[in-house]
Motif scaffolding. Structure first.
Motif, mmCIF file in Angstrom:
data_model
loop_
_atom_site.group_PDB
_atom_site.id
_atom_site.type_symbol
_atom_site.label_atom_id
_atom_site.label_comp_id
_atom_site.label_asym_id
_atom_site.label_seq_id
_atom_site.Cartn_x
_atom_site.Cartn_y
_atom_site.Cartn_z
ATOM 1 N N ILE A 158 -36.221 9.229 4.119
ATOM 2 C CA ILE A 158 -35.052 9.996 3.685
ATOM 3 C C ILE A 158 -33.776 9.201 3.942
ATOM 4 C CG2 ILE A 158 -33.640 12.036 4.178
ATOM 5 C CD1 ILE A 158 -36.233 13.579 4.663
ATOM 6 N N GLN A 159 -33.681 8.593 5.123
ATOM 7 C CA GLN A 159 -32.509 7.791 5.458
ATOM 8 C C GLN A 159 -32.372 6.588 4.534
ATOM 9 O OE1 GLN A 159 -32.495 6.358 9.483
ATOM 10 N NE2 GLN A 159 -30.421 5.557 9.373
ATOM 11 N N ALA A 160 -33.502 5.961 4.192
ATOM 12 C CA ALA A 160 -33.471 4.798 3.302
ATOM 13 C C ALA A 160 -32.974 5.191 1.910
ATOM 14 C CB ALA A 160 -34.863 4.184 3.210
ATOM 15 N N ILE A 161 -33.459 6.319 1.401
ATOM 16 C CA ILE A 161 -33.019 6.809 0.082
ATOM 17 C C ILE A 161 -31.548 7.192 0.135
ATOM 18 C CG2 ILE A 161 -33.359 8.606 -1.663
ATOM 19 C CD1 ILE A 161 -36.319 8.686 -0.808
ATOM 20 N N PHE A 162 -31.139 7.807 1.248
ATOM 21 C CA PHE A 162 -29.740 8.202 1.444
ATOM 22 C C PHE A 162 -28.828 6.978 1.383
ATOM 23 C CE2 PHE A 162 -26.074 8.634 4.219
ATOM 24 C CZ PHE A 162 -25.526 9.832 3.815
ATOM 25 N N LEU A 208 -42.593 13.915 -2.415
ATOM 26 C CA LEU A 208 -41.617 14.628 -3.249
ATOM 27 C C LEU A 208 -40.472 15.148 -2.393
ATOM 28 C CD1 LEU A 208 -40.731 15.932 -5.923
ATOM 29 C CD2 LEU A 208 -42.217 17.873 -5.386
ATOM 30 N N GLY A 209 -40.814 15.655 -1.205
ATOM 31 C CA GLY A 209 -39.781 16.153 -0.297
ATOM 32 C C GLY A 209 -38.845 15.054 0.169
ATOM 33 N N ASP A 210 -39.402 13.891 0.503
ATOM 34 C CA ASP A 210 -38.575 12.756 0.934
ATOM 35 C C ASP A 210 -37.561 12.374 -0.138
ATOM 36 O OD1 ASP A 210 -40.020 12.574 3.274
ATOM 37 O OD2 ASP A 210 -41.409 11.070 2.494
ATOM 38 N N ILE A 211 -38.033 12.296 -1.367
ATOM 39 C CA ILE A 211 -37.182 11.848 -2.472
ATOM 40 C C ILE A 211 -36.101 12.876 -2.785
ATOM 41 C CG2 ILE A 211 -37.147 11.225 -4.920
ATOM 42 C CD1 ILE A 211 -39.982 10.113 -4.529
ATOM 43 N N LEU A 212 -36.503 14.145 -2.897
ATOM 44 C CA LEU A 212 -35.534 15.188 -3.255
ATOM 45 C C LEU A 212 -34.499 15.401 -2.153
ATOM 46 C CD1 LEU A 212 -37.761 17.882 -5.025
ATOM 47 C CD2 LEU A 212 -36.309 16.122 -6.051
ATOM 48 N N GLY A 234 -33.701 13.173 0.257
ATOM 49 C CA GLY A 234 -32.915 11.948 0.383
ATOM 50 C C GLY A 234 -31.864 11.810 -0.699
ATOM 51 N N LYS A 235 -32.230 12.156 -1.928
ATOM 52 C CA LYS A 235 -31.292 12.011 -3.044
ATOM 53 C C LYS A 235 -30.291 13.162 -3.086
ATOM 54 C CE LYS A 235 -32.137 9.783 -6.649
ATOM 55 N NZ LYS A 235 -31.683 8.505 -6.101
ATOM 56 N N SER A 236 -30.566 14.245 -2.381
ATOM 57 C CA SER A 236 -29.662 15.395 -2.378
ATOM 58 C C SER A 236 -28.711 15.375 -1.192
ATOM 59 C CB SER A 236 -30.462 16.705 -2.361
ATOM 60 O OG SER A 236 -31.336 16.785 -3.458
ATOM 61 N N LEU A 237 -29.141 14.769 -0.082
ATOM 62 C CA LEU A 237 -28.354 14.806 1.149
ATOM 63 C C LEU A 237 -26.998 14.137 0.981
ATOM 64 C CD1 LEU A 237 -28.285 15.656 4.092
ATOM 65 C CD2 LEU A 237 -29.390 13.485 4.690
ATOM 66 N N PHE A 238 -26.984 12.977 0.338
ATOM 67 C CA PHE A 238 -25.718 12.267 0.150
ATOM 68 C C PHE A 238 -24.751 13.090 -0.695
ATOM 69 C CE2 PHE A 238 -23.119 9.474 -2.552
ATOM 70 C CZ PHE A 238 -22.328 8.911 -1.567
ATOM 71 N N LYS A 252 -29.453 4.081 0.070
ATOM 72 C CA LYS A 252 -29.526 3.486 -1.268
ATOM 73 C C LYS A 252 -28.562 4.204 -2.212
ATOM 74 C CE LYS A 252 -32.889 2.435 -4.930
ATOM 75 N NZ LYS A 252 -32.194 3.192 -6.002
ATOM 76 N N ASP A 253 -28.545 5.536 -2.165
ATOM 77 C CA ASP A 253 -27.630 6.301 -3.014
ATOM 78 C C ASP A 253 -26.177 6.047 -2.642
ATOM 79 O OD1 ASP A 253 -29.606 7.365 -4.532
ATOM 80 O OD2 ASP A 253 -29.510 9.383 -3.714
ATOM 81 N N TYR A 254 -25.933 5.915 -1.344
ATOM 82 C CA TYR A 254 -24.561 5.637 -0.893
ATOM 83 C C TYR A 254 -24.058 4.312 -1.465
ATOM 84 C CZ TYR A 254 -20.881 3.843 2.123
ATOM 85 O OH TYR A 254 -19.723 3.273 2.586
ATOM 86 N N LYS A 255 -24.903 3.280 -1.435
ATOM 87 C CA LYS A 255 -24.511 1.965 -1.948
ATOM 88 C C LYS A 255 -24.296 2.006 -3.456
ATOM 89 C CE LYS A 255 -26.817 -0.606 1.748
ATOM 90 N NZ LYS A 255 -27.933 -1.517 2.102
ATOM 91 N N GLU A 256 -25.176 2.720 -4.169
ATOM 92 C CA GLU A 256 -25.025 2.822 -5.623
ATOM 93 C C GLU A 256 -23.759 3.595 -5.980
ATOM 94 O OE1 GLU A 256 -28.578 4.563 -7.093
ATOM 95 O OE2 GLU A 256 -29.772 2.723 -6.904
#
Length: 235
Positions: free
Chosen positions: A8-12, A89-93, A95-99, A14-18
């Motif tokens: 989750i942190q890694a996806i978070f 699925l939970g990790d992705i959703l 992680g991508k929603s938290l940011f 990644k979204d922050y950088k993008e």
């Protein structure tokens, strides 16, 4: 469903950088603040005007950014790699929603400060705003899954922004046009109804009905988004 905080942190991150690299998306976060300042200067200090700015913040920031982040993943063909990774699925959703949830919280709080809105019951309004953020993130996720590029995302999200930002304005016409009365049950409209109820003597049902409506919209939208996401994994 296995949830990994590391993933989750890694996806978070990644979204922050993008988000920070894509100025076309990140600068949209400033639009609700500019509109809130303009509304404040007009001197129209009413609940309806307050929540016009707040609902616009949800549509322009939450839905738009979430939609564009997912669309960018699809455009770069990295979403499929993410789907096929060990992340659940939970990790992705999550992680991508938290940011987007954090960005939304900051923008909505700043918008409320700029317009000068002081709710009579901050606790109930805060719960309703958080539930609304969850719904708009789900809506952005759903829109993003139907797009292939950021350009498409910018187009597909426009009707969503118009309907949910200005839907509450249709409440004034509901008495003369029964069809428009449907807009009363939009999450944005229910948020306004709740805020207006809290400014006067309200009952328990005045609080429960709007919050339950927002929760129902969130659940349905997330279920549909989850179904479309799983379908994208095997198409």
């Amino acid at each position: 469903m296995n949830i990994s905080m590391t993933r989750i942190q890694a996806i978070f991150m990644k979204d922050y950088k993008e988000f920070s690299r894509n100025y076309a998306v990140s600068t949209m976060a400033l639009l609700p603040l500019i509109m809130a300042f303009v509304y404040n200067q007009t001197g129209a200090h009413t609940i309806s005007m307050y929540f016009l700015s707040i609902n616009m913040a949800f549509s322009v920031v939450t839905t738009y950014i979430q939609c564009c982040l997912i669309a960018e993943e699809k455009e770069k063909n990295t979403l499929r790699s993410l789907m096929l990774s060990p992340a659940s699925l939970g990790d992705i959703l999550i992680g991508k929603s938290l940011f987007v949830f954090i960005v939304t919280s900051v923008i909505v709080a700043t918008t409320i400060f700029i317009v000068g809105y002081k709710p009579s019951n901050l606790f109930i309004i805060a719960i309703a705003l958080m539930l609304s953020a969850v719904f708009y993130i789900a809506l952005g996720t759903l829109c993003g899954l139907f797009t292939k590029s950021i350009m498409e995302a910018s187009i597909i999200v426009l009707p969503v922004m118009l309907i949910f930002s200005f839907g509450p304005l249709a409440l004034a016409l509901s008495s003369t046009n029964p069809i428009v009365k449907i807009a009363e049950w939009l999450p944005s409209s229910q948020l306004l109804v709740l805020a207006e109820a809290l400014e006067r003597t309200y009952t328990t049902m005045d609080v429960i009905i709007p919050i339950a409506t927002i929760i129902a919209w969130s659940l349905v939208t997330w279920i549909v988004a989850g179904f479309i996401y799983k379908k994208r994994m095997v198409d």
